[in-house]
Design a protein around this motif. Structure first.
Motif, PDB file in Angstrom:
ATOM      1  N   SER A  17     -12.473  17.822  42.346  1.00 30.74           N
ATOM      2  CA  SER A  17     -12.321  19.283  42.344  1.00 30.74           C
ATOM      3  C   SER A  17     -11.030  19.739  43.022  1.00 30.74           C
ATOM      4  O   SER A  17     -10.801  20.942  43.170  1.00 30.74           O
ATOM      5  N   SER A  18     -10.175  18.795  43.418  1.00 34.92           N
ATOM      6  CA  SER A  18      -8.969  19.158  44.169  1.00 34.92           C
ATOM      7  C   SER A  18      -8.021  20.018  43.336  1.00 34.92           C
ATOM      8  O   SER A  18      -7.727  19.692  42.185  1.00 34.92           O
ATOM      9  N   PRO A  19      -7.495  21.101  43.932  1.00 38.28           N
ATOM     10  CA  PRO A  19      -6.514  21.932  43.215  1.00 38.28           C
ATOM     11  C   PRO A  19      -5.156  21.252  43.099  1.00 38.28           C
ATOM     12  O   PRO A  19      -4.260  21.765  42.416  1.00 38.28           O
ATOM     13  N   TYR A  20      -4.992  20.088  43.746  1.00 33.32           N
ATOM     14  CA  TYR A  20      -3.706  19.412  43.734  1.00 33.32           C
ATOM     15  C   TYR A  20      -3.580  18.365  42.632  1.00 33.32           C
ATOM     16  O   TYR A  20      -2.512  17.792  42.434  1.00 33.32           O
ATOM     17  N   LEU A  21      -4.640  18.106  41.891  1.00 34.75           N
ATOM     18  CA  LEU A  21      -4.589  17.106  40.826  1.00 34.75           C
ATOM     19  C   LEU A  21      -3.548  17.422  39.744  1.00 34.75           C
ATOM     20  O   LEU A  21      -2.909  16.500  39.213  1.00 34.75           O
ATOM     21  N   PRO A  22      -3.330  18.707  39.390  1.00 34.41           N
ATOM     22  CA  PRO A  22      -2.319  18.999  38.361  1.00 34.41           C
ATOM     23  C   PRO A  22      -0.907  18.537  38.738  1.00 34.41           C
ATOM     24  O   PRO A  22      -0.060  18.374  37.855  1.00 34.41           O
ATOM     25  N   LEU A  23      -0.663  18.309  40.024  1.00 39.14           N
ATOM     26  CA  LEU A  23       0.656  17.851  40.444  1.00 39.14           C
ATOM     27  C   LEU A  23       0.965  16.462  39.904  1.00 39.14           C
ATOM     28  O   LEU A  23       2.134  16.063  39.822  1.00 39.14           O
ATOM     29  N   PHE A 105       3.508  28.063  45.149  1.00 40.52           N
ATOM     30  CA  PHE A 105       4.616  27.276  44.619  1.00 40.52           C
ATOM     31  C   PHE A 105       4.103  26.080  43.826  1.00 40.52           C
ATOM     32  O   PHE A 105       4.575  25.815  42.710  1.00 40.52           O
ATOM     33  N   LEU A 106       3.119  25.371  44.355  1.00 41.58           N
ATOM     34  CA  LEU A 106       2.585  24.197  43.668  1.00 41.58           C
ATOM     35  C   LEU A 106       1.886  24.583  42.372  1.00 41.58           C
ATOM     36  O   LEU A 106       1.954  23.846  41.385  1.00 41.58           O
ATOM     37  N   ALA A 107       1.211  25.727  42.365  1.00 37.83           N
ATOM     38  CA  ALA A 107       0.566  26.196  41.137  1.00 37.83           C
ATOM     39  C   ALA A 107       1.616  26.490  40.064  1.00 37.83           C
ATOM     40  O   ALA A 107       1.383  26.275  38.869  1.00 37.83           O
ATOM     41  N   PHE A 108       2.785  26.969  40.478  1.00 41.98           N
ATOM     42  CA  PHE A 108       3.879  27.247  39.547  1.00 41.98           C
ATOM     43  C   PHE A 108       4.483  25.953  39.002  1.00 41.98           C
ATOM     44  O   PHE A 108       4.758  25.829  37.811  1.00 41.98           O
ATOM     45  N   VAL A 109       4.667  24.981  39.876  1.00 40.63           N
ATOM     46  CA  VAL A 109       5.339  23.738  39.501  1.00 40.63           C
ATOM     47  C   VAL A 109       4.451  22.810  38.677  1.00 40.63           C
ATOM     48  O   VAL A 109       4.875  22.239  37.668  1.00 40.63           O
ATOM     49  N   LYS A 131       1.711  17.997  53.676  1.00 35.38           N
ATOM     50  CA  LYS A 131       0.996  16.814  54.174  1.00 35.38           C
ATOM     51  C   LYS A 131      -0.184  17.196  55.070  1.00 35.38           C
ATOM     52  O   LYS A 131      -1.307  16.704  54.855  1.00 35.38           O
ATOM     53  N   PRO A 132      -0.016  18.070  56.057  1.00 33.13           N
ATOM     54  CA  PRO A 132      -1.174  18.472  56.863  1.00 33.13           C
ATOM     55  C   PRO A 132      -2.218  19.264  56.076  1.00 33.13           C
ATOM     56  O   PRO A 132      -3.407  19.212  56.385  1.00 33.13           O
ATOM     57  N   MET A 133      -1.769  19.986  55.041  1.00 34.57           N
ATOM     58  CA  MET A 133      -2.683  20.794  54.240  1.00 34.57           C
ATOM     59  C   MET A 133      -3.564  19.943  53.341  1.00 34.57           C
ATOM     60  O   MET A 133      -4.774  20.176  53.233  1.00 34.57           O
ATOM     61  N   ALA A 134      -2.942  18.963  52.668  1.00 35.85           N
ATOM     62  CA  ALA A 134      -3.639  18.252  51.591  1.00 35.85           C
ATOM     63  C   ALA A 134      -3.667  16.745  51.752  1.00 35.85           C
ATOM     64  O   ALA A 134      -4.337  16.059  50.982  1.00 35.85           O
ATOM     65  N   GLY A 135      -2.927  16.231  52.723  1.00 33.05           N
ATOM     66  CA  GLY A 135      -2.883  14.780  52.901  1.00 33.05           C
ATOM     67  C   GLY A 135      -2.014  14.071  51.886  1.00 33.05           C
ATOM     68  O   GLY A 135      -2.081  12.849  51.752  1.00 33.05           O
ATOM     69  N   ILE A 136      -1.191  14.819  51.154  1.00 35.14           N
ATOM     70  CA  ILE A 136      -0.309  14.236  50.137  1.00 35.14           C
ATOM     71  C   ILE A 136       1.106  14.774  50.315  1.00 35.14           C
ATOM     72  O   ILE A 136       1.334  15.732  51.058  1.00 35.14           O
ATOM     73  N   THR A 137       2.049  14.140  49.634  1.00 40.03           N
ATOM     74  CA  THR A 137       3.409  14.669  49.531  1.00 40.03           C
ATOM     75  C   THR A 137       3.705  14.940  48.059  1.00 40.03           C
ATOM     76  O   THR A 137       2.951  14.523  47.182  1.00 40.03           O
ATOM     77  N   LEU A 138       4.771  15.651  47.791  1.00 43.43           N
ATOM     78  CA  LEU A 138       5.094  15.999  46.411  1.00 43.43           C
ATOM     79  C   LEU A 138       5.230  14.738  45.562  1.00 43.43           C
ATOM     80  O   LEU A 138       6.079  13.892  45.847  1.00 43.43           O
ATOM     81  N   PRO A 139       4.414  14.597  44.510  1.00 44.30           N
ATOM     82  CA  PRO A 139       4.426  13.371  43.711  1.00 44.30           C
ATOM     83  C   PRO A 139       5.327  13.416  42.483  1.00 44.30           C
ATOM     84  O   PRO A 139       5.512  12.410  41.811  1.00 44.30           O
ATOM     85  N   GLN A 140       5.881  14.585  42.173  1.00 46.22           N
ATOM     86  CA  GLN A 140       6.635  14.734  40.935  1.00 46.22           C
ATOM     87  C   GLN A 140       7.920  13.905  40.948  1.00 46.22           C
ATOM     88  O   GLN A 140       8.486  13.608  41.996  1.00 46.22           O
TER      89      GLN A 140
END
Length: 203
Positions: A17-23, A105-109, A131-140
């Motif tokens: 359900s993570s909102p960060y998967l689209p990245l 910004f991430l939703a836009f990218v 990183k503190p928010m989601a435990g990830i860094t930009l993967p693009q």
């Protein structure tokens, strides 16, 4: 290879359900040029005060699909820094908090490849808060335009030739309009124009 494995592992750890998967889903037709204005050039102490981004599709810069936010910084901004980007504390008093700005910004990218000028710094600034928010860094995937320009300029010169990589120099050499700089959105559009010019340049 290591980067690919690292990002695959980071994606695997995210909940369904993570909102960060689209990245992690590359976009086949579009890229995003982006830029941050900050309170310092030292990543450890700097805060983001604005983010600008614009999509690139084929040979078109989609200025009608641009992104720009002001961010309310933590701490005190120096007078020297204000003279560079022109954003005063009162201009930022209604800015977004950094987490909201990063999420928008991430939703836009999404998973689009990132394009930038000395992009490593801007990516590091976003990652500092992501990183503190989601435990990830930009993967693009990332494209550094100064690297492309340098490669083109040294193609017919000695490998250790000195190449001026200032944005003003590159803009002039590429013969493109120069929007007022140190504005996050203008800089993102400048970079997008430079990227397209470099793609079609014959040297």
């Amino acid at each position: 290879m290591f980067h690919t494995l690292k990002q695959a592992w980071a994606k695997h750890r995210l909940p369904a359900s993570s909102p960060y998967l689209p990245l992690y889903e590359p976009h086949p037709d579009e890229l995003v040029s982006f830029d941050c204005e900050t309170t310092s050039l030292n990543v450890k102490e700097a805060h983001i005060i604005s983010i600008g981004a614009v999509k690139i599709r084929g040979n078109r810069i989609l200025t009608d699909e641009s992104f720009y936010v002001l961010v309310k910084p933590e701490g005190i901004m120096s007078a020297t820094n204000v003279t560079i980007h022109g954003l005063r504390p009162k201009d930022l008093k209604d800015g977004l908090d950094i987490e909201t700005a990063i999420k928008q910004f991430l939703a836009f990218v999404g998973g689009r490849t990132l394009v930038g000028y000395f992009l490593e710094y801007d990516v590091a600034m976003v990652n500092k808060f992501l990183k503190p928010m989601a435990g990830i860094t930009l993967p693009q995937k990332q494209i550094e335009i100064s690297r492309i320009y340098h490669a083109q300029e040294t193609r017919h010169k000695y490998y250790d030739a000195e190449i001026d990589l200032k944005m003003a120099t590159m803009v002039n050499a590429l013969g493109i309009p120069d929007l007022p700089r140190h504005d996050a959105l203008n800089d993102a559009i400048n970079v997008a124009m430079m990227y397209l010019a470099l793609r079609h340049r014959r040297v």
